[in-house]
Write a protein that holds these residues in place. Structure first.
Motif, PDB file in Angstrom:
ATOM      1  N   LEU A   1      32.811  41.327  33.450  1.00  0.00           N
ATOM      2  CA  LEU A   1      33.034  39.983  34.003  1.00  0.00           C
ATOM      3  C   LEU A   1      32.633  39.921  35.481  1.00  0.00           C
ATOM      4  CD1 LEU A   1      36.465  39.092  32.347  1.00  0.00           C
ATOM      5  CD2 LEU A   1      34.333  37.810  32.071  1.00  0.00           C
TER       6      LEU A   1
ATOM      7  N   GLU B   1      41.272  39.374  29.037  1.00  0.00           N
ATOM      8  CA  GLU B   1      40.542  39.150  30.294  1.00  0.00           C
ATOM      9  C   GLU B   1      40.624  40.334  31.244  1.00  0.00           C
ATOM     10  OE1 GLU B   1      40.372  35.959  34.000  1.00  0.00           O
ATOM     11  OE2 GLU B   1      42.166  36.101  32.747  1.00  0.00           O
TER      12      GLU B   1
ATOM     13  N   HIS C   1      34.096  34.271  28.466  1.00  0.00           N
ATOM     14  CA  HIS C   1      35.226  34.509  29.364  1.00  0.00           C
ATOM     15  C   HIS C   1      36.439  33.686  28.913  1.00  0.00           C
ATOM     16  CE1 HIS C   1      36.906  34.589  33.768  1.00  0.00           C
ATOM     17  NE2 HIS C   1      37.642  35.295  32.924  1.00  0.00           N
TER      18      HIS C   1
END
Length: 668
Positions: free
Chosen positions: A117, A108, A99
């Motif tokens: 994520l 991201e 991440h």
């Protein structure tokens, strides 16, 4: 939900501590470069990922980054694969490192990576981080929100699931057939009917209104709300139903006490060709147990095997409960064998049900064997064996087991004490009952909310005819139910204070409680003991036409006793003639005794004939009939009864002698 053990840097902290100079601009459209030198690290990376070699996969990822520094698409896909692998292998820190790299690479909030994520943080119960990524990403795809809402529901954080759904809708993101089931489940769990109706409205204007999964979720939600008619209407609208649809509606009817409809739908389910799951079978067996039809419940569990449905622990418990209530020890032993074969016998609830079954059937030897096999390492197991011995009125053994339990480090709870109090009530041991009452009062903070325990105290004092103490306990209780009132009514009835018992019955009705069959037996019995014939007749009619209860044999017995005590023998006989049940021996004996007392030979003769028709008559009953004929001067009938007494008496003596001889042979 307990806090997650996986706590390092939060998403905000990750973003904060990565220097801005490391961060590359966010890229939405990335052109893939084709470098022949990348083929080796890419192939190596995919191979290691598929084999679950995470450390080596990270090294290959580093090599990939050096060879493909310009290909963000390749980095993106590799990072997504690594995040999935971290979830599969339960590896948190490596996932956070990925991440961090994605933040510094400007990837991201890429639509491909965001769901990965959110799944990663949701898996480790870091739902705040998952929501932060979802909210910040600006991704308008439903998948990310579905993962978040589903994670909230799995973690029983239903209010946050509904809130996330509302946030999603406020952004103009349309739910799909995976969103609706999760949020509808959350609304049902919260009993939030207003939000549930809003979601239902959204379903109705969407293309998913005919989706089986969505319809099942709607039926389930309305079932939780108790809206049976709405659930049924939705069920009827579904063109193709699966086992979940049927199960949900059957459970809905069962939860509302609509037993006949639940059983009817089970039959319809079988006719429709849908195979009932073990959950459906168990639900229906539980329904039959709750309605008191234990024989049918037992046959229902037995049928499961004929339909090739594997009996699970719940089915075992249902079967054993049915055996306990009807004393079917042979069937109980069969379930015990099945439990051993299926490795269920060591499961706490199954073991406790086995102890209860053997105890209720009077087989304390096998109950104790099961208890020893379970090694008594749980309070509920101790409660089962203590309750078993208490039920069989084995006072000394019950006290011994209680002491052993306390020496083993367990303190009695409300169930332990309620079992012992019921024993004290039956054997009329006031002193021990008072000692237990003192024990409860000394630990009142532990037992103040235990209604079952305080009800047992009221019942103990009432059965001991200590109505002053029973009333004192009653008045000290913060909460009461129909069991509390029934014990008090029964107690006042036994001591001959029928007027007081009726006053308590009226107080119970005024407090908004509906009487049940047990309450009606208690209040009719109170009328009988106090010669309140008119009041008893009114209550018997009210029972049917006001409270909507069909009288059972016990209620007719109370009416026969009421009329017999009042000398209204014709009315007593008419009750027996008109009732839809075969009369019991006790009912006929009561009428014979009343006829003897009041000198009514005609009705007494009729009652005696009923006793004869029942088959083998107790010797004491023959003596009672003979006494009635002696008093009335019926010589011919007296001779016949005396001859039968001689026959029955000699038969009993011969049986005793043969039993003694058999025992002598066994000993010899």
């Amino acid at each position: 939900m307990p806090p997650s053990p996986y706590r390092c840097l939060t998403v905000t902290e990750l973003r904060k501590f990565i220097p801005k100079s490391w961060k590359q601009p966010r890229r939405h459209h990335i052109q893939q470069t084709h470098d022949e030198t990348a083929s080796v690290p890419v192939a190596l990376f995919k191979s290691l990922i598929s084999q679950g070699h995470l450390s080596e996969a990270f090294r290959a990822f580093s090599l990939l980054l050096r060879h493909q520094s310009g290909s963000h698409e390749l980095v993106l896909q590799s990072a997504a694969s690594l995040l999935s692998t971290c979830v599969e292998l339960n590896e948190f820190l490596p996932g956070q490192q990925i991440h961090a790299h994605c933040i510094s690479s400007g990837l991201e909030f890429d639509p491909v990576l965001v769901p990965k994520l959110v799944t990663f943080y949701s898996y480790f119960n870091l739902l705040r981080e998952a929501q932060s990524i979802t909210e910040s990403s600006g991704v308008l795809h439903t998948l990310t929100w579905n993962v978040l809402i589903g994670s909230y529901v799995r973690n029983k954080r239903f209010a946050e699931a509904v809130y996330a759904y509302k946030r999603m809708m406020s952004r103009g993101i349309q739910p799909d057939e995976f969103t609706y089931p999760s949020v509808l489940k959350a609304c049902g769990a919260l009993m939030d009917s207003s939000s549930g109706r809003v979601v239902h409205g959204s379903v109705e204007v969407s293309s998913h209104r005919r989706s089986l999964y969505v319809c099942n979720a709607l039926i389930s939600m309305y079932a939780r709300f108790g809206k049976v008619d709405t659930a049924r209407r939705l069920f009827d609208m579904v063109s193709e139903r699966d086992a979940v649809s049927w199960n949900t509606l059957i459970n809905c009817y069962a939860s509302q006490g609509m037993w006949e409809e639940a059983l009817e739908f089970f039959d319809r389910m079988s006719l429709s060709g849908v195979e009932a799951t073990v959950v459906t079978w168990n639900t229906l067996a539980g329904v039959l147990l709750q309605t008191g039809d234990c024989i049918k419940a037992l046959s229902f569990v037995a049928k499961m095997r004929n339909h090739n449905v594997s009996l699970d622990s719940v089915a075992m418990i249902n079967g054993l409960k049915a055996c306990s209530h009807i004393g079917a020890v042979r069937w109980g032993k069969e379930f015990h064998c099945l439990a051993i074969r299926g490795c269920y016998s060591r499961i706490e609830n199954v073991g406790n049900s086995l102890i209860a079954m053997y105890s209720r059937c009077g087989d304390l030897k096998h109950a104790f064997v099961v208890f020893q096999q379970m090694e008594g390492d749980d309070l509920s197991t101790w409660n089962s064996i203590i309750s078993g011995y208490a039920h069989n009125e084995r006072r000394d053994e019950t006290c011994f087991l209680l002491k052993k339990m306390m020496l083993a480090g367990f303190h009695p709870n409300h169930i332990t004490l309620a079992s012992i109090l019921s024993l004290r009530a039956r054997v009329a041991n006031r002193q021990h009952g008072k000692e237990l009452h003192c024990y409860i009062l000394r630990r009142q903070s532990c037992f103040k909310d235990s209604l079952i325990l305080w009800n047992s105290l009221v019942d103990m004092y009432a059965k001991s005819r200590n109505m002053v103490a029973a009333k004192r306990v009653f008045e000290s209780m913060r909460e009461r139910d129909k069991v509390t009132y029934t014990s008090l009514i029964d107690g006042y009835g036994m001591v001959g204070e029928g007027e007081v018992a009726l006053a308590w019955f009226k107080e119970m009705i005024r407090s908004g409680m509906e009487p049940d069959h047990v309450t009606m037996v208690a209040v009719l019995s109170a009328c009988s003991h106090s010669n309140l014939v008119g009041e008893g007749e009114i209550l018997f009619k009210k029972m049917q036409y006001v409270f909507g209860m069909l009288p059972c044999l016990e209620h007719y017995s109370c009416m026969v006793d009421l009329y017999c005590r009042a000398g209204l023998l014709v009315s007593a006989r008419d009750v027996i003639r008109r009732m839809p049940y075969e009369p019991s021996r006790a009912m006929c004996v009561t009428l014979v005794k009343a006829c003897l007392f009041h000198g009514n030979n005609y009705i007494g003769d009729w009652a005696a004939d009923l006793l004869r028709e029942m088959g083998e008559v107790n010797l004491g009953h023959w003596f009672l009939i003979a006494k009635m004929y002696t008093a009335s001067g019926s010589g011919s009938k007296l001779k016949e009864v005396n001859r039968l007494i001689d026959t029955v008496g000699s038969s009993s003596i011969n049986q005793e002698q043969s039993s003694d001889e058999e025992r002598l042979v066994e000993v010899g």
